[in-house]
Design an enzyme around this catalytic site. Structure first.
Site, PDB file in Angstrom:
ATOM      1  N   GLU A   1       0.734  -1.196  -0.062  1.00 12.59           N
ATOM      2  CA  GLU A   1      -0.037   0.058  -0.066  1.00 12.59           C
ATOM      3  C   GLU A   1       0.922   1.047   0.016  1.00 12.59           C
ATOM      4  O   GLU A   1       2.071   1.047   0.549  1.00 12.59           O
ATOM      5  CB  GLU A   1      -0.820   0.288   1.242  1.00 12.59           C
TER       6      GLU A   1
ATOM      7  N   CYS B   1      -1.571   1.490   8.905  1.00 16.92           N
ATOM      8  CA  CYS B   1      -0.470   0.866   8.210  1.00 16.92           C
ATOM      9  C   CYS B   1      -1.017  -0.701   7.997  1.00 16.92           C
ATOM     10  O   CYS B   1      -1.289  -1.348   9.072  1.00 16.92           O
ATOM     11  CB  CYS B   1       0.897   0.669   9.058  1.00 16.92           C
TER      12      CYS B   1
HETATM   13  N1  SAH Z   1       8.644   0.025  10.804  1.00 17.47           N
HETATM   14  C1  SAH Z   1       8.851   1.615  10.735  1.00 17.47           C
HETATM   15  C2  SAH Z   1       7.737   2.310   9.938  1.00 17.47           C
HETATM   16  C3  SAH Z   1       6.454   1.713   9.507  1.00 17.47           C
HETATM   17  S1  SAH Z   1       5.145   1.908  10.683  1.00 17.47           S
HETATM   18  C4  SAH Z   1       8.640   2.013  11.991  1.00 17.47           C
HETATM   19  O1  SAH Z   1       8.376   1.395  13.132  1.00 17.47           O
HETATM   20  O2  SAH Z   1       8.705   3.227  12.497  1.00 17.47           O
HETATM   21  C5  SAH Z   1       4.991   3.708  10.694  1.00 17.47           C
HETATM   22  C6  SAH Z   1       4.498   4.409  12.122  1.00 17.47           C
HETATM   23  O3  SAH Z   1       2.974   3.999  12.145  1.00 17.47           O
HETATM   24  C7  SAH Z   1       5.146   3.611  13.194  1.00 17.47           C
HETATM   25  O4  SAH Z   1       5.387   4.682  14.223  1.00 17.47           O
HETATM   26  C8  SAH Z   1       4.153   2.764  13.762  1.00 17.47           C
HETATM   27  O5  SAH Z   1       4.359   2.294  15.107  1.00 17.47           O
HETATM   28  C9  SAH Z   1       2.824   3.495  13.732  1.00 17.47           C
HETATM   29  N2  SAH Z   1       1.794   2.674  13.425  1.00 17.47           N
HETATM   30  C10 SAH Z   1       1.596   1.411  13.352  1.00 17.47           C
HETATM   31  N3  SAH Z   1       0.354   0.840  13.384  1.00 17.47           N
HETATM   32  C11 SAH Z   1      -0.480   2.226  13.698  1.00 17.47           C
HETATM   33  C12 SAH Z   1      -1.800   2.196  14.031  1.00 17.47           C
HETATM   34  N4  SAH Z   1      -2.754   1.333  13.865  1.00 17.47           N
HETATM   35  N5  SAH Z   1      -2.103   3.646  14.172  1.00 17.47           N
HETATM   36  C13 SAH Z   1      -1.288   4.541  14.331  1.00 17.47           C
HETATM   37  N6  SAH Z   1       0.064   4.456  14.143  1.00 17.47           N
HETATM   38  C14 SAH Z   1       0.499   3.213  13.783  1.00 17.47           C
END
Ligand code: SAH
Length: 338
Positions: free
Chosen positions: A89, A330
């Site tokens: 995505e 995500c």
């Molecule tokens: N792996 C990387 C980048 C991808 S996730 C990382 O961990 O930073 C991007 C961001 O979205 C991260 O801060 C993650 O913790 C957050 N994230 C994941 N699921 C989420 C959700 N359901 N709602 C809000 N933020 C979320």
């Protein structure tokens, strides 16, 4: 055969020199690919016929395919299919300052964060450089507008796919490529420390964002298994080094999970942890998903947390919510498909 969108500007200069051509052909080809956005070598009319034939023998133009699009007024979410039928995505967001795209870096993710949809489905493979470049290029072609900033915050852990992500950054940043300024490119990581150290020596001044999400090891171990490998004090030490080398401000991401990490005690602990560090904190309203138990913090709890950090003189902002109506958290769109 290599994909033409996997090639950095330097790769192409080297390629042209190797086949006995002038290296400025790289400029011409980059303009065709990223400014005029052609989809075959036949269209590159200022390259002579024999050269176009040669390029055709050496590179493919293979694309990623748009499978689905979900839209609300400020956000569009795209589901793409890759050549091996895997899905990823990307999300387009309209800000006052321009358009930004959130790209995926892997198919699935192995970091296993408890609250994250992408981690529910394990990593299948890294994305190739061209599969990241094409997320941006496809979206620009679809909307016929220019993307001005990119965040690598979609599915996957970018520092677990370091080489390809860095080639991707070089391609989209290049002035003859998509010319997205380094300061408008952000890589978000859960904290793979050896790679953060490596990143501090990367020549482009891109932004680093750290998914912290908890102010102590006990809580962070529970939310983010990566913390068992690299704990908070090692992470903070690495960030101090990173800031010393790059002199850049780092973003600390903190997702607001109801009654998990949003207490006043957590806010004070976070302030103590970050005091004196050149960072700013971005509080992220949690995007709830059907498969996971976590709930978003109420507006009041977010505001109280914010106020406490402010009183402690931290730089803090609350992320604007995008795309709650269109499964923009995500991995949500992909996880509907698989
Ligand atoms: N792996 C990387 C980048 C991808 S996730 C990382 O961990 O930073 C991007 C961001 O979205 C991260 O801060 C993650 O913790 C957050 N994230 C994941 N699921 C989420 C959700 N359901 N709602 C809000 N933020 C979320």
């Amino acid at each position: 055969m290599k994909n033409i969108y996997s090639q950095t500007f330097n790769d192409l200069e080297q390629y042209f020199l190797n086949i006995g051509e002038k290296k400025f052909k790289a400029t011409q080809l980059f303009e065709w690919l990223y400014q005029k956005k052609v989809s075959s070598f036949a269209e590159c009319s200022n390259l002579k016929k024999e050269l176009r034939e040669q390029l055709k023998k050496d590179f493919t133009f293979e694309q990623i395919i748009l499978k689905k699009e979900e839209k609300d007024n400020l956000t569009t979410k795209y589901l793409f299919e890759l050549s091996d039928k895997e899905h990823i995505e990307a999300v387009l967001m309209r800000h006052d300052y321009g358009l930004s795209v959130c790209v995926s870096s892997q198919v699935g993710c192995n970091m296993g964060c408890a609250f994250c949809e992408s981690g529910r489905l394990k990593k299948i493979r890294n994305l190739k450089t061209e599969e990241m470049v094409l997320q941006i290029l496809k979206i620009e072609s679809l909307i016929k507008e220019r993307i001005s900033s990119v965040v690598v915050m979609g599915i996957g852990e970018p520092l677990d796919n370091y080489e390809n992500v860095m080639s991707f950054v070089q391609i989209i940043n290049h002035p003859k490529g998509l010319a997205i300024g380094a300061r408008h490119i952000t890589i978000s990581t859960c904290g793979l420390l050896p790679k953060i150290r490596e990143l501090s020596h990367f020549p482009l001044q891109i932004n680093l964002a750290i998914s912290l999400h908890a102010p102590n090891d006990e809580l962070r171990n529970r939310l983010m298994p990566v913390n068992k490998m690299y704990n908070i004090s090692e992470l903070i030490r690495t960030l101090q080094e990173y800031i010393k080398v790059t002199n850049r401000r780092v973003t600390i991401e903190y997702v607001m999970l109801n009654k998990e990490n949003d207490t006043q005690e957590c806010a004070r602990e976070l302030a103590n942890l970050l005091r004196g560090l050149k960072v700013y904190v971005n509080l992220i309203p949690y995007n709830e998903t059907n498969h996971l138990e976590f709930k978003k913090s109420s507006q009041k709890r977010i505001m109280n947390f914010y106020d406490t950090l402010k009183k402690e003189h931290l730089n803090v902002t609350i992320r604007k919510e995008f795309g709650q109506n269109i499964s923009a958290a995500c991995g949500q769109l992909r996880s509907k498909e698989v």
